[in-house]
Design a protein around this motif. Structure first.
Motif, PDB file in Angstrom:
ATOM      1  N   ASN A 230      20.786 -49.081  53.400  1.00 21.25           N
ATOM      2  CA  ASN A 230      21.963 -48.850  52.769  1.00 21.25           C
ATOM      3  C   ASN A 230      22.798 -49.925  52.608  1.00 21.25           C
ATOM      4  O   ASN A 230      23.638 -50.289  53.741  1.00 21.25           O
ATOM      5  CB  ASN A 230      22.810 -47.642  53.681  1.00 21.25           C
ATOM      6  CG  ASN A 230      24.206 -47.062  53.223  1.00 21.25           C
ATOM      7  OD1 ASN A 230      24.669 -46.622  53.879  1.00 21.25           O
ATOM      8  ND2 ASN A 230      24.238 -47.497  51.785  1.00 21.25           N
ATOM      9  N   VAL A 231      22.747 -50.734  51.638  1.00 22.86           N
ATOM     10  CA  VAL A 231      23.374 -52.074  51.426  1.00 22.86           C
ATOM     11  C   VAL A 231      24.887 -51.934  51.788  1.00 22.86           C
ATOM     12  O   VAL A 231      25.551 -52.684  52.209  1.00 22.86           O
ATOM     13  CB  VAL A 231      22.933 -52.495  49.985  1.00 22.86           C
ATOM     14  CG1 VAL A 231      23.679 -54.103  50.000  1.00 22.86           C
ATOM     15  CG2 VAL A 231      21.493 -52.522  49.982  1.00 22.86           C
ATOM     16  N   TYR A 232      25.510 -51.126  50.973  1.00 25.44           N
ATOM     17  CA  TYR A 232      27.133 -50.979  50.922  1.00 25.44           C
ATOM     18  C   TYR A 232      27.350 -49.461  50.234  1.00 25.44           C
ATOM     19  O   TYR A 232      27.093 -49.384  49.130  1.00 25.44           O
ATOM     20  CB  TYR A 232      27.705 -51.991  50.034  1.00 25.44           C
ATOM     21  CG  TYR A 232      29.204 -51.771  50.063  1.00 25.44           C
ATOM     22  CD1 TYR A 232      29.946 -52.314  50.884  1.00 25.44           C
ATOM     23  CD2 TYR A 232      29.641 -51.329  49.026  1.00 25.44           C
ATOM     24  CE1 TYR A 232      31.310 -52.244  50.948  1.00 25.44           C
ATOM     25  CE2 TYR A 232      31.174 -51.036  48.990  1.00 25.44           C
ATOM     26  CZ  TYR A 232      31.974 -51.516  49.786  1.00 25.44           C
ATOM     27  OH  TYR A 232      33.312 -51.803  49.903  1.00 25.44           O
ATOM     28  N   LYS A 233      27.929 -48.711  51.237  1.00 22.23           N
ATOM     29  CA  LYS A 233      28.325 -47.504  50.923  1.00 22.23           C
ATOM     30  C   LYS A 233      27.339 -46.528  50.124  1.00 22.23           C
ATOM     31  O   LYS A 233      26.240 -46.309  50.793  1.00 22.23           O
ATOM     32  CB  LYS A 233      29.793 -47.347  49.998  1.00 22.23           C
ATOM     33  CG  LYS A 233      30.721 -48.029  50.809  1.00 22.23           C
ATOM     34  CD  LYS A 233      32.355 -47.983  50.167  1.00 22.23           C
ATOM     35  CE  LYS A 233      33.167 -48.346  50.966  1.00 22.23           C
ATOM     36  NZ  LYS A 233      34.804 -48.424  50.439  1.00 22.23           N
ATOM     37  N   GLY A 234      27.463 -46.112  49.003  1.00 21.49           N
ATOM     38  CA  GLY A 234      26.277 -45.652  48.395  1.00 21.49           C
ATOM     39  C   GLY A 234      25.442 -46.428  47.620  1.00 21.49           C
ATOM     40  O   GLY A 234      24.427 -45.837  46.861  1.00 21.49           O
ATOM     41  N   MET A 235      25.215 -47.873  48.043  1.00 23.03           N
ATOM     42  CA  MET A 235      24.158 -48.507  47.159  1.00 23.03           C
ATOM     43  C   MET A 235      23.119 -48.622  48.217  1.00 23.03           C
ATOM     44  O   MET A 235      23.136 -48.904  49.435  1.00 23.03           O
ATOM     45  CB  MET A 235      24.821 -49.855  46.997  1.00 23.03           C
ATOM     46  CG  MET A 235      23.520 -50.922  46.480  1.00 23.03           C
ATOM     47  SD  MET A 235      24.266 -52.518  46.262  1.00 23.03           S
ATOM     48  CE  MET A 235      25.508 -52.197  44.905  1.00 23.03           C
ATOM     49  N   VAL A 236      21.996 -48.192  47.812  1.00 22.73           N
ATOM     50  CA  VAL A 236      20.642 -47.929  48.710  1.00 22.73           C
ATOM     51  C   VAL A 236      19.491 -48.813  47.747  1.00 22.73           C
ATOM     52  O   VAL A 236      19.336 -48.716  46.938  1.00 22.73           O
ATOM     53  CB  VAL A 236      20.253 -46.653  48.586  1.00 22.73           C
ATOM     54  CG1 VAL A 236      18.843 -46.678  49.461  1.00 22.73           C
ATOM     55  CG2 VAL A 236      21.205 -45.654  49.524  1.00 22.73           C
TER      56      VAL A 236
ATOM     57  N   TYR B  63       3.012 -51.922  44.953  1.00 20.63           N
ATOM     58  CA  TYR B  63       4.169 -52.320  45.354  1.00 20.63           C
ATOM     59  C   TYR B  63       5.192 -51.458  44.801  1.00 20.63           C
ATOM     60  O   TYR B  63       4.959 -51.675  43.259  1.00 20.63           O
ATOM     61  CB  TYR B  63       4.534 -53.848  45.306  1.00 20.63           C
ATOM     62  CG  TYR B  63       3.591 -54.840  46.028  1.00 20.63           C
ATOM     63  CD1 TYR B  63       3.858 -55.235  47.338  1.00 20.63           C
ATOM     64  CD2 TYR B  63       2.567 -55.452  45.291  1.00 20.63           C
ATOM     65  CE1 TYR B  63       2.987 -56.103  47.992  1.00 20.63           C
ATOM     66  CE2 TYR B  63       1.701 -56.367  46.336  1.00 20.63           C
ATOM     67  CZ  TYR B  63       2.105 -56.724  47.403  1.00 20.63           C
ATOM     68  OH  TYR B  63       1.366 -57.440  47.916  1.00 20.63           O
ATOM     69  N   ILE B  64       6.297 -51.129  45.160  1.00 20.53           N
ATOM     70  CA  ILE B  64       7.364 -50.526  44.385  1.00 20.53           C
ATOM     71  C   ILE B  64       8.657 -50.600  45.020  1.00 20.53           C
ATOM     72  O   ILE B  64       8.980 -50.380  46.121  1.00 20.53           O
ATOM     73  CB  ILE B  64       7.112 -49.036  44.282  1.00 20.53           C
ATOM     74  CG1 ILE B  64       8.112 -48.170  43.233  1.00 20.53           C
ATOM     75  CG2 ILE B  64       6.923 -48.271  45.637  1.00 20.53           C
ATOM     76  CD1 ILE B  64       7.851 -46.991  42.855  1.00 20.53           C
ATOM     77  N   GLY B  65       9.692 -50.970  44.179  1.00 22.59           N
ATOM     78  CA  GLY B  65      11.075 -51.108  44.767  1.00 22.59           C
ATOM     79  C   GLY B  65      12.163 -50.466  43.823  1.00 22.59           C
ATOM     80  O   GLY B  65      11.930 -50.417  42.820  1.00 22.59           O
ATOM     81  N   GLU B  66      13.237 -50.221  44.461  1.00 24.57           N
ATOM     82  CA  GLU B  66      14.407 -49.231  43.782  1.00 24.57           C
ATOM     83  C   GLU B  66      15.556 -49.668  44.267  1.00 24.57           C
ATOM     84  O   GLU B  66      15.809 -49.651  45.495  1.00 24.57           O
ATOM     85  CB  GLU B  66      13.952 -48.069  43.636  1.00 24.57           C
ATOM     86  CG  GLU B  66      15.131 -47.140  42.882  1.00 24.57           C
ATOM     87  CD  GLU B  66      14.769 -45.626  42.690  1.00 24.57           C
ATOM     88  OE1 GLU B  66      13.597 -45.301  42.311  1.00 24.57           O
ATOM     89  OE2 GLU B  66      15.426 -44.743  43.062  1.00 24.57           O
ATOM     90  N   LEU B  67      16.447 -49.891  43.382  1.00 26.26           N
ATOM     91  CA  LEU B  67      17.842 -50.156  43.649  1.00 26.26           C
ATOM     92  C   LEU B  67      18.728 -49.128  43.218  1.00 26.26           C
ATOM     93  O   LEU B  67      18.605 -48.779  41.803  1.00 26.26           O
ATOM     94  CB  LEU B  67      18.574 -51.578  43.336  1.00 26.26           C
ATOM     95  CG  LEU B  67      19.927 -51.851  43.674  1.00 26.26           C
ATOM     96  CD1 LEU B  67      20.333 -51.787  45.187  1.00 26.26           C
ATOM     97  CD2 LEU B  67      20.540 -52.917  42.845  1.00 26.26           C
ATOM     98  N   GLY B  68      19.371 -48.073  44.122  1.00 25.76           N
ATOM     99  CA  GLY B  68      20.193 -47.016  43.595  1.00 25.76           C
ATOM    100  C   GLY B  68      21.595 -46.995  43.929  1.00 25.76           C
ATOM    101  O   GLY B  68      22.063 -47.465  44.971  1.00 25.76           O
TER     102      GLY B  68
END
Length: 296
Positions: free
Chosen positions: A65-71, A102-107
């Motif tokens: 959880n990078v920042y608040k709602g950013m994952v 490999y898989i990555g996602e920013l949400g």
């Protein structure tokens, strides 16, 4: 799974279904067509597809959880789940020739998502294995890649399989004193390497209404579409019934989930498929079905 940073982040190890957290939208789960669950540019990749139901592979997944709602989340998995020669049952083979996926996602997720805001010990224990994201408003961008190369459709060599995707959902209307009670919209798109993948790109979307009928406040009604474009390599080097494949397949779906009580529902479903299987010799198809939902 071990959570850290006030239970907002976690690392998970084990047999893992990527679609439990990656390329997932809550609102599209109402629909039966598989493209509403997992982008087909990903689903049709690899030797047996990626690690998802019913064949899952060993994986390591990190979610922060990078920042608040950013994952931000990323996973490394065995490149070939199960055993292609005998896929019955659960099998784990770590072979060099299978490579790695490999898989990555920013949400970005609405702050109503309690899974991202837990603070006390009790909440952490209650949610310790909760998958996915529970918010109604999500936006995500992701990418995936296979370390082992795959033969190209034209037979001239081999290349890596890879792709990118974007997806989002938003609750445009929510109210308790009128009908419908809620309207949610969702959309997704994906692109992959057309030299190795059957598909070049995919576009889908839909709407979900809750309480559309005044007498059925808990029922859900949905309409969705899925449009898959064949890759140039597949179209130019494949014959279907002695004909070149069509350039695209389109699915239009209508469904209505009738809630019988708090635990069970019946869901009639109708789908219309244009160019089924990319085969132009086949008529467009009308498919009707029904699903029984039971939950506790």
């Amino acid at each position: 799974q071990k959570k850290f940073f006030l239970a907002n982040s976690s690392i998970l190890v084990g047999l893992y279904d990527i679609n439990s957290e990656f390329n997932a939208l809550n609102s599209s789960l109402l629909f039966l067509n598989s493209s509403s669950g997992l982008d087909p540019t990903i689903a049709l990749s690899g030797k047996m597809g990626p690690s998802t139901f019913p064949h899952t592979s060993l994986a390591v997944r990190l979610k922060v959880n990078v920042y608040k709602g950013m994952v931000f989340q990323a996973a490394v998995l065995d490149g070939v789940p199960s055993n292609p020669e005998n896929s019955r049952g659960t099998k784990v083979f770590l072979r060099e020739e299978d490579g790695v996926f490999y898989i990555g996602e920013l949400g970005l997720h609405s702050l109503s998502n309690q899974n991202l805001q837990m603070r006390n010990r009790t909440a952490r224990l209650q949610k310790i294995l909760s998958p996915g994201n529970g918010s109604d408003n999500n936006i995500g961008i992701g990418a995936w890649y296979y370390s082992r190369e795959k033969d190209t459709w034209d037979g001239t060599g081999s290349e890596h399989e890879y792709g990118v995707y974007v997806l989002g959902e938003y609750e445009v209307l929510k109210r308790e004193d009128a009908f419908p009670k809620s309207i949610k919209v969702f959309a997704r798109a994906g692109w992959s390497n057309p030299k190795t993948n059957m598909l070049d790109s995919f576009y889908g979307g839909g709407m979900v209404f809750t309480g559309l009928l005044p007498s059925r406040t808990d029922d859900e009604t949905g309409i969705a579409f899925a449009h898959a474009l064949g890759g140039t390599g597949y179209i130019n080097n494949t014959m279907l019934n002695s004909n070149r494949p069509e350039e695209a397949e389109t699915n239009i779906e209508f469904t209505h989930k009738i809630m019988l009580n708090d635990y069970a529902g019946i869901q009639p479903n109708v789908q219309y498929v244009i160019n089924p299987g990319f085969d132009g010799t086949l008529d467009n198809s009308l498919v009707a079905g029904i699903r029984l939902n039971i939950g506790f």
